[in-house]
Design a protein around this motif. Structure first.
Motif, PDB file in Angstrom:
ATOM      1  N   LEU A 129       0.855  -1.189   0.000  1.00  0.00           N
ATOM      2  CA  LEU A 129       0.000   0.000   0.000  1.00  0.00           C
ATOM      3  C   LEU A 129       0.888   1.235   0.000  1.00  0.00           C
ATOM      4  O   LEU A 129       1.829   1.337   0.786  1.00  0.00           O
ATOM      5  CB  LEU A 129      -0.901  -0.014   1.239  1.00  0.00           C
ATOM      6  CG  LEU A 129      -1.946   1.112   1.381  1.00  0.00           C
ATOM      7  CD1 LEU A 129      -2.960   1.058   0.248  1.00  0.00           C
ATOM      8  CD2 LEU A 129      -2.651   0.984   2.734  1.00  0.00           C
ATOM      9  N   TRP A 138      -8.176  -2.262   1.875  1.00  0.00           N
ATOM     10  CA  TRP A 138      -6.914  -2.903   1.509  1.00  0.00           C
ATOM     11  C   TRP A 138      -6.051  -2.991   2.768  1.00  0.00           C
ATOM     12  O   TRP A 138      -5.190  -2.163   3.011  1.00  0.00           O
ATOM     13  CB  TRP A 138      -6.222  -2.066   0.437  1.00  0.00           C
ATOM     14  CG  TRP A 138      -5.148  -2.770  -0.333  1.00  0.00           C
ATOM     15  CD1 TRP A 138      -3.805  -2.570  -0.228  1.00  0.00           C
ATOM     16  CD2 TRP A 138      -5.313  -3.763  -1.345  1.00  0.00           C
ATOM     17  NE1 TRP A 138      -3.122  -3.374  -1.100  1.00  0.00           N
ATOM     18  CE2 TRP A 138      -4.033  -4.111  -1.817  1.00  0.00           C
ATOM     19  CE3 TRP A 138      -6.427  -4.390  -1.901  1.00  0.00           C
ATOM     20  CZ2 TRP A 138      -3.833  -5.061  -2.806  1.00  0.00           C
ATOM     21  CZ3 TRP A 138      -6.235  -5.338  -2.887  1.00  0.00           C
ATOM     22  CH2 TRP A 138      -4.957  -5.665  -3.335  1.00  0.00           C
ATOM     23  N   LEU A 182       2.087   0.980   5.502  1.00  0.00           N
ATOM     24  CA  LEU A 182       1.696   1.999   4.529  1.00  0.00           C
ATOM     25  C   LEU A 182       2.929   2.774   4.086  1.00  0.00           C
ATOM     26  O   LEU A 182       3.647   3.339   4.918  1.00  0.00           O
ATOM     27  CB  LEU A 182       0.667   2.958   5.152  1.00  0.00           C
ATOM     28  CG  LEU A 182       0.352   4.245   4.386  1.00  0.00           C
ATOM     29  CD1 LEU A 182      -0.260   3.925   3.033  1.00  0.00           C
ATOM     30  CD2 LEU A 182      -0.578   5.137   5.196  1.00  0.00           C
ATOM     31  N   SER A 241       0.395   0.431   9.642  1.00  0.00           N
ATOM     32  CA  SER A 241      -0.983   0.888   9.434  1.00  0.00           C
ATOM     33  C   SER A 241      -1.690   1.141  10.760  1.00  0.00           C
ATOM     34  O   SER A 241      -2.517   2.052  10.883  1.00  0.00           O
ATOM     35  CB  SER A 241      -1.755  -0.135   8.608  1.00  0.00           C
ATOM     36  OG  SER A 241      -1.176  -0.275   7.326  1.00  0.00           O
TER      37      SER A 241
END
Length: 398
Positions: free
Chosen positions: A289, A367, A372, A321
């Motif tokens: 991501l 997702w 991230l 994340s």
């Protein structure tokens, strides 16, 4: 995954099909053009605007008639910000020689009125005058100037584009959401984590959010498998949801949490078609991501506990994340005044950052990657790479 031909399926990673959504500026930035009674301009058969007086000087990266290496420029007028980069080629990359960024809030009130307000247009024009002066001083060889969701959506968007050209000499092209997604990928894909699994790249803007599912492509550039643009960015989502709240409804913590929940529901509904197309995401450890936007760079700064924003520390950072979710939850509880006191947010972002957090959390639900990637680069860098690599097929020299 998607069970239909993606937008770029027929010609590899970034086909133009003989045409581009945005066009290269067709004049130099020496003085605004004089008004004429005829708005028509000469067009070549490929549909691109060209300056009949433009000289075919040297190839990209070579020395120009004034000596020194050629300068290229990318200008992105978004719903919230006006940003400019001027750079020179440097091997396979480029070196930035000038930059400008200003919050202009061009889309303020657009979600409710459908129009760009006079105050918002004046703010944007003030920033564009600064950009025009920088372009003049740097003797830019080739430029592309684009406008995105605010001008796409506003009923007076085209009139504003005309006014910009008359007053500044800058020719803005309103690009499609698909072109916006393509440029964002081109500008930031080098920061994707290494891996064989699918990846999602997203761009949270002021007036829209682009989701782009990518896979291995030809060479280093990933192939776009599917994409979606939704009309919710930090400005449009704030204006729409706040506009539906009663006075004083967000004055206490519970009211602010209700506001945040309403934002999440609004975004989730818009993401639903994309979620259905891509199906269940693979396990969290197999997916990647990457986000490019003021939201992710701001939250990454808070993750690092920076006293002030530092691009060198943030661009290319990989953040858990879970940390981004925790920061988002904490910000959603704070009052506007308290958010403004948070380092790296300040008064400019205090009102809008909560909407960005809501969009980001919805993306993390869609997702659920464990990490991230954070990119402080995007459309402008994508434009520069296109110009320097010849993607625009001998675009018009300024």
């Amino acid at each position: 995954m998607a069970d239909f031909a993606p937008p770029d399926d027929s010609k590899g990673a970034y086909p133009t099909e003989g045409k581009m959504s945005g066009e290269v500026a067709d004049k130099g930035y020496h003085q605004p053009p004089k008004p004429t009674n005829s708005p028509k301009r000469h067009r070549k058969s490929d549909g691109r605007r060209r300056n009949p007086a433009a000289k075919r000087t040297s190839a990209p990266g070579q020395k120009g008639p004034r000596g020194g290496r050629q300068a290229y420029a990318a200008l992105d007028l978004g719903t919230n910000n006006c940003r400019l980069l001027i750079a020179r080629p440097s091997g396979q990359d480029f070196t930035v020689i000038d930059a400008f960024s200003r919050v202009v809030r061009l889309g303020e009130g657009l979600a409710l009125s459908g129009r760009l307000s006079d105050e918002a247009m004046d703010r944007a024009l003030g920033a564009l005058h600064v950009c025009a002066e920088k372009l003049r001083r740097r003797n830019v060889f080739l430029a592309r100037s684009v406008a995105t969701e605010a001008c796409r959506r506003a009923v007076n968007g085209a009139q504003f584009i005309d006014r910009v050209r008359e007053e500044t000499g800058i020719v803005l092209d309103i690009i499609s959401a698909q072109e916006e997604a393509r440029l964002a990928v081109l500008g930031c894909h080098v920061l994707l984590e290494q891996g064989d699994g699918p990846a999602l790249i997203f761009d949270i803007g002021g007036g829209s959010t682009e989701l782009i599912l990518v896979g291995p492509g030809e060479g280093a550039i990933p192939r776009i498998l599917d994409w979606q643009s939704v009309p919710w960015g930090v400005v449009s989502l704030t204006d729409t949801v706040m506009g539906g709240m009663t006075a004083g409804q967000a004055d206490d913590e519970q009211g602010r949490l209700d506001l945040y929940a309403a934002m999440r529901r609004t975004v989730d509904e818009s993401f639903a078609p994309f979620a259905r197309r891509i199906g269940d995401a693979p396990s969290a450890e197999d997916i990647r991501l990457l986000g490019t936007s003021g939201t992710v760079t701001t939250l990454a700064s808070l993750h690092l506990q920076l006293p002030h924003y530092d691009r060198r520390a943030v661009d290319g950072l990989i953040v858990p994340s879970r940390s981004m979710r925790d920061i988002s939850a904490n910000l959603s509880r704070l009052s506007l005044a308290d958010r403004a006191k948070v380092p790296c947010i300040g008064t400019d972002r205090a009102e809008l950052v909560v909407a960005g957090c809501a969009i980001l959390e919805s993306i993390l639900d869609l997702w659920p990657a464990e990490r991230l990637g954070v990119a402080d680069r995007g459309i402008r860098e994508g434009i520069l790479r296109s110009l320097m690599s010849g993607d625009l097929d001998r675009g018009t020299r300024t």
